[in-house]
Design an enzyme around this catalytic site. Sequence first.
Site, PDB file in Angstrom:
ATOM      1  N   HIS A  90       0.857  -1.193   0.000  1.00  0.00           N
ATOM      2  CA  HIS A  90       0.000   0.000   0.000  1.00  0.00           C
ATOM      3  C   HIS A  90       0.887   1.235   0.000  1.00  0.00           C
ATOM      4  CE1 HIS A  90       0.480   0.896   4.382  1.00  0.00           C
ATOM      5  NE2 HIS A  90       0.460  -0.407   4.547  1.00  0.00           N
ATOM      6  N   ASP A  92      -0.456   4.399   0.801  1.00  0.00           N
ATOM      7  CA  ASP A  92      -0.879   5.397   1.791  1.00  0.00           C
ATOM      8  C   ASP A  92      -0.102   5.153   3.080  1.00  0.00           C
ATOM      9  OD1 ASP A  92      -2.437   2.975   2.347  1.00  0.00           O
ATOM     10  OD2 ASP A  92      -3.425   4.189   3.874  1.00  0.00           O
ATOM     11  N   ASP A 123       6.550   0.904   6.037  1.00  0.00           N
ATOM     12  CA  ASP A 123       5.107   0.605   5.989  1.00  0.00           C
ATOM     13  C   ASP A 123       4.412   1.610   5.100  1.00  0.00           C
ATOM     14  OD1 ASP A 123       2.532  -0.239   6.521  1.00  0.00           O
ATOM     15  OD2 ASP A 123       2.453   0.715   8.478  1.00  0.00           O
ATOM     16  N   GLU A 156      -5.014   1.718   3.057  1.00  0.00           N
ATOM     17  CA  GLU A 156      -4.913   0.612   4.021  1.00  0.00           C
ATOM     18  C   GLU A 156      -4.958   1.125   5.444  1.00  0.00           C
ATOM     19  OE1 GLU A 156      -3.352  -2.396   6.691  1.00  0.00           O
ATOM     20  OE2 GLU A 156      -2.420  -0.466   6.320  1.00  0.00           O
ATOM     21  N   GLU A 157      -4.266   2.227   5.707  1.00  0.00           N
ATOM     22  CA  GLU A 157      -4.139   2.708   7.085  1.00  0.00           C
ATOM     23  C   GLU A 157      -5.442   3.312   7.617  1.00  0.00           C
ATOM     24  OE1 GLU A 157      -1.678   1.795   8.582  1.00  0.00           O
ATOM     25  OE2 GLU A 157       0.150   1.907   7.384  1.00  0.00           O
ATOM     26  N   HIS A 423       4.188   3.375  12.237  1.00  0.00           N
ATOM     27  CA  HIS A 423       3.091   4.160  12.827  1.00  0.00           C
ATOM     28  C   HIS A 423       3.580   5.130  13.903  1.00  0.00           C
ATOM     29  CE1 HIS A 423      -0.314   1.115  11.588  1.00  0.00           C
ATOM     30  NE2 HIS A 423       0.622   1.269  10.667  1.00  0.00           N
TER      31      HIS A 423
HETATM   32 ZN   LIG Z   1       1.069  -1.313   6.338  1.00  0.00          ZN
END
Ligand SMILES: [Zn+2]
Length: 450
Positions: A90, A92, A123, A156-157, A423
Site C-alpha cells: 500500500h 498510503d 510501511d 490501508e491505514e 506508525h
Molecule cells: Zn502497512
Amino acid sequence: MSSNPVAETVASLLPRAKAELTELVAFRSVADFEQFPKSESEAAANWIADALRAEGFVDVALLDTPDGTQSVYGCLPGPEGAKTVLLYAHYDVQPPLDEAGWTTPPFELTERDGRWYGRGSADCKGGVIMHLLALRALKANGGVPVTVKIIVEGSEEQGTGGLERYAEQHPELLTADTIVIGDAGNFRVGLPTVTTILRGMTLVRVSVETLAGNLHSGQFGGAAPDALAALIRVLDSLRAEDGSTTVDGLDASAVWDGLEYTEEQFRSDAKVLDGVGLTGSGSVADRLWARPAVTVLGIDCPPVVGATPSVHAGARALVSLRVPPGVDATEASKLLQAHLETHTPWGARVTVEQVGQGQPFRADVSSPAYQAMADAMAVAYPGETMQYAGQGGSIPLCNTLAGLYPDAEILLIGLSEPEARIHALNESVSPQELERLSVAEALFLRNYAG
Ligand SMILES: [Zn+2]
C-alpha cells in the site's frame, strides 16, 4: 549470498532503490483528505503506475475504490501456462503525528546509523520498492517465470475498506495461485519470518449519559451520577487485575504454538519503561497472537486545561478489541457490546455503536508456496531458518482475498520489523532487510514457478 546472481543484481540496484524510495516517501499520501490534500495520494499513485509501466506491466490502472481513494493495478504476463502470483503493498501512510518530534523531516528519506528514516519507508512504500527490486533482479537473470499481478492499495491505514469492496465487486481482477502481502515484517532484523496469523478487530463507540446537563461539582457532586465516572467504571470492567482483557463470554485462554517471544525481547521492542510491568496472562505470544486484547483509543471529556468544576452529563469512548484466529469478529463485537451495556453502572443510559470490523486470518503453512518461500529465505538469510510468527495488527484485505480465492496461498512478509517503529515517530527501514527480502521474493517467485 554474494555468489548468487540474483543477490548480486539486487545489491547493484540498491542505490537506485534508495533514490526511488526517496521520491515515494516525499508524497504526503495520508488517505485522510481532511488532513492532507488528495493530490498527494494521487501523485504517489501515478508514480507507482509509471514505475509499473516502465517494467513492462500491462493493464496498468488507477482503480477508483468505493471509499474515494485509488488503488494501483498492473499485470506482467509470464510464460504460457505459468502460475499467477499477486503482489500486494500500500502507498498510503499513517500521518506523521507530531512532525516536530521527528529527528529528521518525516517526508524526507534520511540515512542515519545505517537506516533510512521517513514516514512509510517500511510501511509500506518500502514494500512497493521490494516488489520492484525482486522483479528487476529476475528480469536481469533469465526473466520472470510467473505471471505477476500487482495491487498497491491507497487507503490501508484508514480501515475504510475501499479495496476490499472493489475486489468483491470485481472478483476476477485479483485471481492468483499465490498472494504475497508485502506489509508484514521479520520478527527481528536478520531473522526471516512469515506472518501466519493476523488478529482481527472490532471497533465500537460507547456513549454514556446521566443528566440533562452538566452540574456544579460543589453543589451536586457526591449524589449526582457522573457520566464520566460511569464511563471510567465500565471501561475498567474490560480488564482483570493483571490487565488481561475480560469480555463476558469471550474466551481468553488460547495458547500460541509458533515462535516464542521472550518477555525480555518484548520489553525491549516495546520500549517499556523500567519498573513498569507487562499486562495480561500466559506467554507474551499468547497475549499478542492467541488471545483477545482491548484498548481504549480515545475518550471525549473536557481536557485538563480549561476544565471547570463539573459533574458530567455525558462522555464517550472509542474502544478497539483485537481478536485472534478462531474467534469470529462479529461474535466478539456482540459480546463486547453486551458487556459494555451490562457493566455500565447506576442505570446510566448507554449506547454502543460498532464503527469498524475485520476478521482474523490464519495461513496454511503446509502449502507448496510456504516451502518455496522457506527455501528462498534460506538463501537470502544464510544460516537462518524461516520462522512463523503472528502479528497483532489486522490487514482486512487478507480475509477478503482468502474468501474470494479460497485455493490461493497467502504469504505475509515485509519490512516492518520492530526497529522500523511503524506508525510511530521516526519510522525507518533497514536497507539490509530491503535487500535480503527482495532477494527472497525474487527466489521465491523462481522456486514457486518450479
Ligand atoms: Zn502497512
